[in-house]
Structure formats: structure tokens, C-alpha cells
Write a protein that holds these residues in place. Structure first.
Motif, PDB file in Angstrom:
ATOM      1  N   MET A  53      -7.796   1.228   3.189  1.00 10.33           N
ATOM      2  CA  MET A  53      -6.929   0.136   3.633  1.00 10.33           C
ATOM      3  C   MET A  53      -6.353   0.436   5.018  1.00 10.33           C
ATOM      4  O   MET A  53      -6.305   1.571   5.452  1.00 10.33           O
ATOM      5  N   HIS A  54      -5.903  -0.640   5.677  1.00 13.71           N
ATOM      6  CA  HIS A  54      -5.445  -0.471   7.052  1.00 13.71           C
ATOM      7  C   HIS A  54      -4.004  -0.899   7.263  1.00 13.71           C
ATOM      8  O   HIS A  54      -3.492  -0.794   8.363  1.00 13.71           O
ATOM      9  N   HIS A 113      -6.723   3.389  -1.307  1.00 21.18           N
ATOM     10  CA  HIS A 113      -5.773   3.665  -0.234  1.00 21.18           C
ATOM     11  C   HIS A 113      -6.455   4.028   1.086  1.00 21.18           C
ATOM     12  O   HIS A 113      -6.121   3.504   2.142  1.00 21.18           O
ATOM     13  N   SER A 114      -7.410   4.940   1.006  1.00 21.70           N
ATOM     14  CA  SER A 114      -7.988   5.449   2.253  1.00 21.70           C
ATOM     15  C   SER A 114      -8.846   4.403   2.956  1.00 21.70           C
ATOM     16  O   SER A 114      -9.207   4.575   4.107  1.00 21.70           O
ATOM     17  N   THR A 132      -6.918  11.417  -4.299  1.00 18.58           N
ATOM     18  CA  THR A 132      -7.320  10.015  -4.338  1.00 18.58           C
ATOM     19  C   THR A 132      -7.314   9.399  -2.943  1.00 18.58           C
ATOM     20  O   THR A 132      -7.635   8.237  -2.775  1.00 18.58           O
ATOM     21  N   GLY A 133      -6.928  10.181  -1.952  1.00 18.37           N
ATOM     22  CA  GLY A 133      -7.025   9.694  -0.590  1.00 18.37           C
ATOM     23  C   GLY A 133      -5.704   9.377   0.069  1.00 18.37           C
ATOM     24  O   GLY A 133      -5.669   8.769   1.132  1.00 18.37           O
ATOM     25  N   LEU A 137      -4.334  10.705 -14.328  1.00 21.53           N
ATOM     26  CA  LEU A 137      -4.102   9.333 -13.877  1.00 21.53           C
ATOM     27  C   LEU A 137      -2.631   9.197 -13.510  1.00 21.53           C
ATOM     28  O   LEU A 137      -1.822  10.050 -13.859  1.00 21.53           O
ATOM     29  N   PHE A 138      -2.305   8.106 -12.810  1.00 20.32           N
ATOM     30  CA  PHE A 138      -0.896   7.801 -12.578  1.00 20.32           C
ATOM     31  C   PHE A 138      -0.445   7.030 -13.810  1.00 20.32           C
ATOM     32  O   PHE A 138      -0.619   5.813 -13.911  1.00 20.32           O
ATOM     33  N   MET A 167       1.461   3.655 -13.881  1.00 17.08           N
ATOM     34  CA  MET A 167       0.970   2.529 -13.094  1.00 17.08           C
ATOM     35  C   MET A 167      -0.073   1.838 -13.962  1.00 17.08           C
ATOM     36  O   MET A 167      -0.700   2.467 -14.809  1.00 17.08           O
ATOM     37  N   ARG A 177       2.769   1.786  -3.337  1.00 18.06           N
ATOM     38  CA  ARG A 177       1.890   2.373  -4.358  1.00 18.06           C
ATOM     39  C   ARG A 177       1.685   3.849  -4.094  1.00 18.06           C
ATOM     40  O   ARG A 177       1.672   4.667  -5.011  1.00 18.06           O
ATOM     41  N   MET A 233      -6.261   0.593  -7.303  1.00 19.15           N
ATOM     42  CA  MET A 233      -5.829   0.194  -5.956  1.00 19.15           C
ATOM     43  C   MET A 233      -5.318   1.400  -5.164  1.00 19.15           C
ATOM     44  O   MET A 233      -5.502   1.464  -3.949  1.00 19.15           O
ATOM     45  N   VAL A 234      -4.694   2.354  -5.848  1.00 19.11           N
ATOM     46  CA  VAL A 234      -4.319   3.602  -5.159  1.00 19.11           C
ATOM     47  C   VAL A 234      -5.585   4.272  -4.645  1.00 19.11           C
ATOM     48  O   VAL A 234      -5.634   4.793  -3.531  1.00 19.11           O
ATOM     49  N   GLY A 235      -6.628   4.207  -5.466  1.00 21.11           N
ATOM     50  CA  GLY A 235      -7.899   4.808  -5.056  1.00 21.11           C
ATOM     51  C   GLY A 235      -8.453   4.201  -3.775  1.00 21.11           C
ATOM     52  O   GLY A 235      -9.158   4.858  -3.018  1.00 21.11           O
ATOM     53  N   VAL A 254      -8.229  -6.139  -1.868  1.00 23.04           N
ATOM     54  CA  VAL A 254      -8.288  -4.857  -2.558  1.00 23.04           C
ATOM     55  C   VAL A 254      -8.122  -5.052  -4.061  1.00 23.04           C
ATOM     56  O   VAL A 254      -8.802  -4.417  -4.858  1.00 23.04           O
ATOM     57  N   TYR A 280      -0.469  -0.040 -18.710  1.00 25.28           N
ATOM     58  CA  TYR A 280      -0.172   1.269 -18.145  1.00 25.28           C
ATOM     59  C   TYR A 280      -1.314   2.213 -18.481  1.00 25.28           C
ATOM     60  O   TYR A 280      -1.826   2.210 -19.600  1.00 25.28           O
ATOM     61  N   GLU A 330      -4.226  -6.964   0.547  1.00 33.15           N
ATOM     62  CA  GLU A 330      -3.833  -6.715  -0.841  1.00 33.15           C
ATOM     63  C   GLU A 330      -4.704  -7.521  -1.799  1.00 33.15           C
ATOM     64  O   GLU A 330      -5.177  -7.006  -2.806  1.00 33.15           O
ATOM     65  N   ARG A 342       0.834  -1.202   0.000  1.00 34.42           N
ATOM     66  CA  ARG A 342       0.000   0.000   0.000  1.00 34.42           C
ATOM     67  C   ARG A 342       0.867   1.250   0.000  1.00 34.42           C
ATOM     68  O   ARG A 342       0.658   2.190  -0.765  1.00 34.42           O
ATOM     69  N   GLU A 349     -12.066  -4.238 -17.681  1.00 36.99           N
ATOM     70  CA  GLU A 349     -11.307  -5.372 -17.162  1.00 36.99           C
ATOM     71  C   GLU A 349     -10.182  -5.802 -18.102  1.00 36.99           C
ATOM     72  O   GLU A 349      -9.135  -6.247 -17.676  1.00 36.99           O
ATOM     73  N   GLU A 395       4.354  10.502  -9.123  1.00 34.60           N
ATOM     74  CA  GLU A 395       3.820  10.789 -10.451  1.00 34.60           C
ATOM     75  C   GLU A 395       2.940  12.029 -10.461  1.00 34.60           C
ATOM     76  O   GLU A 395       2.983  12.810 -11.404  1.00 34.60           O
ATOM     77  N   ARG A 435     -11.101   4.952 -10.479  1.00 39.09           N
ATOM     78  CA  ARG A 435     -10.207   5.268  -9.365  1.00 39.09           C
ATOM     79  C   ARG A 435     -10.951   6.050  -8.288  1.00 39.09           C
ATOM     80  O   ARG A 435     -10.778   5.830  -7.096  1.00 39.09           O
TER      81      ARG A 435
END
Lengths: 530, 279
Positions: B107-108, B104-105, A381-382, B89-90, B93, A366, B100-102, B128, B148, B125, A363, B142, A373, B164
Motif C-alpha cells: 500500500m502507498h 501493508h507493504s 508481515t511487512g 495471527l493478530f 483483528m 491497522r 489487509m495487514v498482510g 485492498v 476475530y 482501502e 493502513r 470467505e 498484538e 495473510r
């Protein structure tokens, strides 16, 4: 092909990365050939050199020839013959396969099974010889093999090379599937054998433990800050100093603390360095690129200067802290034998690399890429960009703290002059040369840079004196080569920027980023809080 | 009850008052559009809501709680996410990593979990990644999961930005010109996606120049001009509002507009509507 009502684009209208798998295959077989040829070269060097070089008391004293001639019926001789036969068969196979691969591109190698059997035989013989050499010095096993000859260059080169070769040859499909694991395994084993391979040259081992291993750690740590999070740090030596001074103060005669084990001390050194990493990180959060570089540059100057001025009477001024204890396990003391430091550092480096790879795929990893970037998009995005950057600084600094603690213990003394700007430059050169953001690249970069700066340059005087004597040009012996280290850095950096701007082994993403010249603005600048 | 309340916000950049005392609200489950000529302060208002810009004065409340002064990631965690006018966007990536960056908030995993790759972190992981793939398939992305982001076709990049934004599990989605640069077919799909998201309980607040999109999907429209709110109401009300017509077409256009009712309202700058696709 999955088609949902909202994605009516036909499959063939988009260039999907259909060639990705093939590219990987080619890269992996490059690694196979590297291992196979490198291994064979080592075998050849160890095996054939002694037949031509006159054995001397200090030089190459043992050879397969000696084994065979001194004890024609010994177990060792039999093993050597079996190993030699397997090696010759594999060599023949290498030639045949190389021809076949050239003739029919992409065609699989033949006799997979036979090769595996040969390789297995080789590995078993090799292991047996290792064990015999390690456990027994008795004459019947190896004929004339004496206690001093058991650690001979030639033997270890042969054995190591054969092991790599057999591994590469016998397990080719496996290697192609597990590229990084096999590379790491080979690197670890070869690394572990370095003190044996070069046992005749004690200054090579002190270079490996004192420069190569230490700077590999520094490169790995700096790679977190510069490579993962994209924050340019020109004062990285400061954290190295903090780790070294912390460990040096706690572990030795200065404060008379001898009770805390060294293996606890290195973590304290790392923790203090991490704390300072966060302290440096906090005020620089809103800076990027050039501005950040200048602040870190200043920090890198302040720390050695503070140490030089005997800060709080704790750093010993220009004389530094001396009388640092030697580490050890229980009653076993490392003393001044660099082999033990080297092995300890090798294990530490391996652990650090495992942690780095975990971080990269986590995490947090990333989040770092996202911050690098596009910081604005990352925060929207958080991602907490503040804590992300602070963690990058702290984790990067903590690795450097480990290195510092070891450095002090190896030398027994730390002085401010060990942590000047040159250290930061070396670490940064390693990261840039090897490939920003790529762990393997950093390891390779550390080998090249430390070899040139800390091995070749100090030996240049010696070599050129010899050349000067033979050629009659006496001026050669008075050239102060070591003063030219910054010339070497400069030339290396210019060449790498011209020829491979993303480094020797670029991380894939960074390669494209550099090509397109991407630099996002900082969140603080956008928010107008600068 | 209104989910987002904009209460007399102003944003000043030096001598420029980009947003001037704007007040409106977005109700739970609504689709609200914000329109206005170029430079009207729409994106600035968005940036104030999402915390990228600190407001000069006024208050923004989300679900009754003031969010003024919070950093952007906290606002995202509270349930407001956004997309950007110029896709951000990134790029390097993969699509699935972007999503998955999206997450982030949500996740623990802590630092130690990340360094040691603990079983807890691995489980998270995997979960997510699964969730990210579900979101991608929900938006028809999908098959691009491992590409990228920069290599995706333009329309799909816009969609990936929405994916995202959805990954953090928002209650309010802010879309900044989601239709810019899309062809008519893609615009139709976009409208489908937006209505679908609303049906799933999301509130959507968007900036858009394409009047066909705006008029078709919006429950309500807010019109800004020179930083001020000049109108607010249903699409039909806004379409016939003389101040809106004046802002877009200049004074004097009003009378003509009334005589030719059927003429659709177009943005002042037609190039915005077509939106050139980046190479």
C-alpha cells in the motif's frame, strides 16, 4: 453458503457470530434511552425549577412562568406553550413506550410517525426560540425577558434538553443506525451550549476551557501512543510542555513576535512536539512495557527540569514565560473570556477526534494494532515497526502540542510547575479509566477525571466550610482537600482495575486482550539486538 | 535459476551453534522441504532467511541479491513471506483485517492520507479490502472474513496465516510446519493448496514433520541435524539415505530399515505428528 473444494466444513459446525447484529441493536437502544432520559432531565431542570425557586438578581431569574405572566399574548409565549404541549405529549409517549418495551422485550416503539411530527414541532419551536432570543431583546416577543435574562440557565437548559429529547425521540431508528454520528452530534451541540447553560458560573467555564478541554486533548493524544500502538508513556506531560513553551516563546512579548497568527503558532507548537516525540521514540524503539515506561518517565522529568533551569536562557527559569499574547480572529480578541477558548478548543477537539477515527481505520491504524498484538508477526508481515512506533509517538505528541499552545495562550503564562508528573498521571488516568484505545471512552474519562480533580477538589473547601458552619464542626473548613488529588487518582485507578480493567467504555479488542493477559515480546528482543 | 540461495550460513546463540555452515538453494517454482529432528535448527534457519535473526556468518541471496542484514519488513517487501510454527495471527483483528495487514507493504497511503482519509486512501482501502476478500475466498475462508482470528477453527487459522502471507504478493512462501495439528483430511486440503499455489508460480519452502506430506509434495528435501545439513535430494534419495535414518531412528536402525523398505519414515517424536490442537 459459499463452499469451495478446499473448505468442506459444514456450515453448522462453526459458531458464527450470529448474535452480533442483535447486540448492536441493544447497545444502540441504550444510547437512545440515555439521550431521551438525559434530555428530559435537562428539560425538567430548566423548566420546573424556576417555578419553585424564588427568582433573584443573580440566580435563576427567568422562567416560563415569567414569560407567560408578563406577556400572555407574545409570540414567545405562544412558542413556549407549543413547546410545552409537544414536550408533555412526548413525555406521555415515553411512559407508554417504556411500559411497552418492558412488557414485550425487543418490540419496536409505537407511533413512530406521530412521534416524529411532535419531535419536529419541538425542534422547530426550539430553533425559533433560539433565534428570537439571539436576535431580539424586544419586550413583545418574550414579555419580561431582559438582556441579562436572555442568557439564563433555565432557558438554555430547557432548550438544550428539549432538542436532545426531540432528536432522540423523533429519530430513534436513525440514531440506532448511526450511533456514533448521533452521539457526536449531540455532544458537539451540548458542548457548544455549555457556556450558555452555565453562564452564571464563570469558574465552571474556566474549568471547562482550562481543564476539561485541555485534558480531553491530552487524553486523545496519549490514546494514540498507549491505546492504538500499545506503548506505555508515563512522561506525556513533556510534549505538553514543549508545545506550550514553543507557542509561548513565539507568540508574545518574550521575543517581540506579534506578527505570526495564533492559528499558525499552534501548528508550530504541535510540529515541535511531534519532533520531540520522534526524538524520544527513536532510542526507546526496542523497549516495551515496564522498560519503556521508565524511560518515558525520565523524559517527563527532564523537560520541566530543563525549563526550570532556564535552558539556553530561553525558558525563563522558574518564572516561566509570561506576557503571552491573547489569540483572536483578525481584530476580534479572545481576551480573558474563557468562552472563546472553550469554543475554539471544542472545534479543535472535534477535528482531532475525526482525524483519530480516520487513523484508526487506516493502513497506519491497522499497523499499530498489529504491532501491539504481535510485533514479530507484524514485521514478518511487512510492517515497518520502527516507523510505525515513531509515528505513534509523533502523532500523539503533536496533539499534546496543540493542547500546550492553547494552555499557554489561555493563562498568558507558562511555568515549569504546570507540566509536572501530575499532568502525565492525569492524562494516563483518563485513558485507562475511559477505556484504552476507545476515543469515546477517552472523552468520558476526561470528563470524570477533570471534574473530580479540577472542579470537586478545589470546591471541597468551600462546601465543607459551609457544612462546618452549619454543623458547628469548624475543623472541616481547614482540610487541605487539594492535596488529596493523588489519593483520588489512586482510588480511581484501583477501583477501575478491580471492577472494569478495560475501562468504562472498553474498545472491544482491548477488552479481550486484557482478559487473556496478552503481551508479545519485542522484535528487537527476538532479533537479539537489545 | 535458484530463487533463494543459502550460502554457508551459521547462527550462534552464545555457546550453541544452532545453524552450522548450511548451504543449499531453492529453485524458482520448486517445492522444497526442510526436515530434521526437533532442535535441528530448521526454524532458526527460517528466522535467518526472513531477517528475524541476524546471521552470524554466511550470506542469503534472494533473486541474486543479498538480503542479509535487511529488516524483516524489507525482506517481505522484496517477496519473501512466511507463516509461523505456533500460529501468530493478530488474534483480535478480523480475518479480513489480518489479510489487509498482510497487504501493508503493497500500500502507498501516507500519514496524511491516513489522518485525512483522502480519496486516494479510500480508494486504496477499498481495493485492498476487495483483494483481501479475494484471497480469503481463494482459500475457502470467505465466510470467516468478519470473525476475530482467534475464533476461527484451528485448521482455518493455519489457512488464514497462509492468506495473510499471500497478501503481500510474495514470490517465495516459507511455511513453518503448516500441517502441524491438522487432521488427515485437512492435511490433504493443505497439500492441495500448496500444489495449487506452486502452479500459480509461487516457490514454496517448508518445514514439515509429517512425512506423508513431505514425501508427497516435495520436489526436493533438505535434512538438518544438530544445525548441519546432513542430506539433500529427491524424496526417494532422502528416504534411503543412511545418515537421515540414523538421525531419526538412531544408529543401528539403518540395517533394519534396509530390510523393511516399506516402513514409512516417521519423526523421532510421534507427538509432533499428531500435534495437539490448542483448546
Amino acid at each position: 453458503m459459499l463452499e469451495t473444494p478446499v473448505s468442506p466444513i459444514p456450515a453448522d459446525s462453526v459458531d458464527l457470530p450470529a448474535t452480533a447484529g442483535q447486540t448492536r441493536e441493544v447497545e444502540s437502544s441504550a444510547i437512545f434511552w440515555l439521550l431521551a432520559v438525559g434530555g428530559l432531565l435537562l428539560v425538567a431542570m430548566g423548566w420546573f425549577l424556576p417555578w419553585f425557586v424564588e427568582p433573584t438578581a443573580n440566580g435563576i431569574g427567568f422562567s416560563p412562568q415569567d414569560v407567560v405572566s408578563s406577556s400572555p399574548t407574545g409570540v414567545g409565549t405562544v412558542l413556549v406553550y407549543v413547546m410545552g404541549a409537544a414536550m408533555l405529549a412526548l413525555l406521555a409517549g415515553l411512559v407508554v413506550d417504556a411500559v411497552a418495551v418492558y412488557g414485550h422485550r425487543g418490540r419496536a416503539l409505537r407511533y413512530e410517525g406521530a412521534r416524529a411530527v411532535l419531535a419536529l414541532t419541538g425542534v422547530v419551536c426550539t430553533l425559533a426560540i433560539w433565534v428570537l432570543i439571539g436576535l431580539s431583546h424586544e419586550e413583545p416577543l418574550f414579555g419580561a425577558l431582559s438582556a441579562s435574562a436572555q442568557t439564563d440557565n433555565a432557558v438554555w437548559m430547557t432548550l438544550t434538553g428539549f432538542a436532545i429529547c426531540a432528536f432522540a425521540y423523533g429519530l430513534r431508528p436513525w440514531i440506532i443506525r448511526h450511533t456514533s454520528v448521533s452521539l457526536a452530534g449531540v455532544a458537539f451541540i451540548v458542548g457548544g451550549l455549555v457556556p450558555y447553560i452555565f453562564n452564571q458560573s464563570s469558574d465552571f467555564i474556566s474549568w471547562a476551557a482550562g481543564s476539561l478541554a485541555i485534558y480531553t486533548l491530552l487524553g486523545l493524544g496519549l490514546n494514540v501512543v498507549v491505546g492504538f500502538a500499545g506503548l506505555l508513556d508515563l512522561g506525556y506531560a513533556a510534549f505538553f510542555a514543549i508545545g506550550a513553551y514553543t507557542a509561548g516563546s513565539l507568540f508574545g512579548s518574550r521575543h517581540g513576535v506579534h506578527e505570526i497568527p495564533f492559528w499558525v503558532i499552534i501548528f508550530l507548537g504541535a510540529a515541535v512536539a511531534a519532533l520531540f516525540g520522534a526524538i524520544l521514540g527513536a532510542p526507546t524503539l526496542r523497549l516495551r512495557g515496564d522498560y519503556l515506561a521508565i524511560v518515558t518517565l525520565g523524559f517527563g522529568e527532564i523537560i520541566p527540569d530543563a525549563a526550570n533551569n532556564n535552558l539556553f536562557s530561553q525558558t525563563g527559569g522558574p518564572n516561566g514565560i509570561s506576557g503571552i499574547d491573547r489569540p483572536g480572529f483578525g481584530h476580534f480578541d479572545f481576551g480573558t473570556d474563557y468562552r472563546y477558548y472553550f469554543w475554539a478548543l471544542l472545534i479543535l477537539i472535534s477535528l482531532v477526534i475525526i482525524c483519530m477515527r480516520n487513523l484508526e481505520r487506516s493502513r497506519l491504524g491497522r499497523a499499530w494494532v498489529a504491532i501491539r498484538e504481535d510485533e514479530v508477526a507484524a514485521s514478518a508481515t511487512g510492517i515497518n515497526t520502527v516507523s510505525g512506533k515513531l509515528l505513534a509517538f509523533a502523532i500523539g505528541a503533536s496533539v499534546s502540542g496543540f493542547a500546550g499552545a492553547f494552555y499557554g495562550a489561555e493563562l498568558g503564562i507558562v511555568t515549569p510547575e504546570d507540566f509536572r508528573f501530575a499532568v502525565s498521571v492525569t492524562a494516563l488516568t483518563i485513558v485507562v479509566l475511559g477505556g484504552i484505545g476507545n476515543i469515546t471512552g477517552v472523552a468520558v474519562g476526561a470528563m470524570i477525571v477533570t471534574f473530580l480533580i479540577f472542579w470537586v477538589l478545589p470546591h471541597m473547601t468551600e462546601w465543607s466550610t459551609t457544612v462546618g458552619h452549619t454543623t458547628g464542626i469548624t475543623q472541616l473548613s481547614t482540610v487541605p482537600y487539594e492535596q488529596y488529588s493523588f489519593v483520588v487518582y489512586g482510588v480511581m485507578l484501583i477501583l477501575i482495575m478491580l471492577l472494569r480493567p478495560a475501562g468504562l467504555l472498553p474498545s472491544r479488542a482491548r477488552k479481550v486482550e486484557l482478559q487473556t493477559g496478552m503481551e508479545s515480546e519485542s522484535l528487537a528482543a527476538v532479533r537479539g539486538t537489545v | 535459476m535458484s530463487l533463494l540461495e543459502i550460502d554457508h550460513i551459521s547462527k550462534r546463540f552464545g555457546g550453541l551453534l544452532a545453524v552450522n555452515d548450511v548451504t543449499f538453494d531453492v529453485g524458482d517454482g520448486e517445492i522444497v522441504s526442510m526436515i530434521g529432528p526437533n532442535g535441528a535448527g530448521k526454524t532458526t534457519a527460517f528466522n535467518c532467511i526472513t531477517g528475524l535473526y541476524p546471521v552470524t556468518s554466511g550470506d542469503v541471496r534472494f533473486d541474486g541479491v543479498s538480503i542479509v542484514g535487511l529488516p524483516p519488513h524489507r525482506i517481505t517487501a522484496l517477496g519473501i513471506t512466511r507463516t509461523f510454527q505456533n500460529i501468530r495471527l493478530f488474534s483480535f483483528m478480523t480475518a479480513v483485517d489480518n489479510v489487509m495487514v498482510g497487504e501493508h507493504s503493497r500500500m502507498h497511503a501516507k500519514v496524511w492520507d491516513a489522518i485525512l482519509r483522502t480519496p486516494k486512501a479510500r480508494r486504496e482501502e477499498r481495493a485492498v479490502e476487495g483483494h483481501a476478500l479475494t484471497i480469503l475466498s481463494g482459500l475457502g475462508l470467505e465466510r470467516y472474513a468478519d470473525m476475530y482470528a482467534r475464533n476461527l477453527p484451528y485448521g482455518f487459522q493455519r489457512r488464514l496465516e497462509i492468506a495473510r502471507a499471500l497478501a503481500s504478493g510474495p514470490r517465495l512462501l516459507l511455511l513453518d510446519e503448516p500441517a502441524a495439528g491438522l487432521n488427515p483430511q485437512e492435511k490433504n486440503e493443505l497439500m492441495g493448496v500448496i500444489s495449487h499455489l506452486r502452479d500459480e508460480g509461487l516457490t514454496i519452502f517448508l518445514i514439515e514433520h509429517d512425512m506423508r506430506v513431505v514425501m508427497e509434495i516435495s520436489d526436493r528435501i533438505v535434512v538438518l541435524d544438530y544445525g548441519e545439513k546432513i542430506a539433500e535430494g529427491s524424496p526417494a534419495e532422502v528416504r534411503n539415505n543412511p545418515r537421515v535414518i540414523e538421525a531419526y531412528l538412531g544408529s543401528g536402525a539403518t540395517t533394519q530399515m534396509h530390510t523393511a523398505r516399506s516402513t514409512p519414515l516417521r519423526p523421532a517424536n510421534p507427538a509432533d505428528d499428531e500435534g495437539e490442537r490448542p483448546a
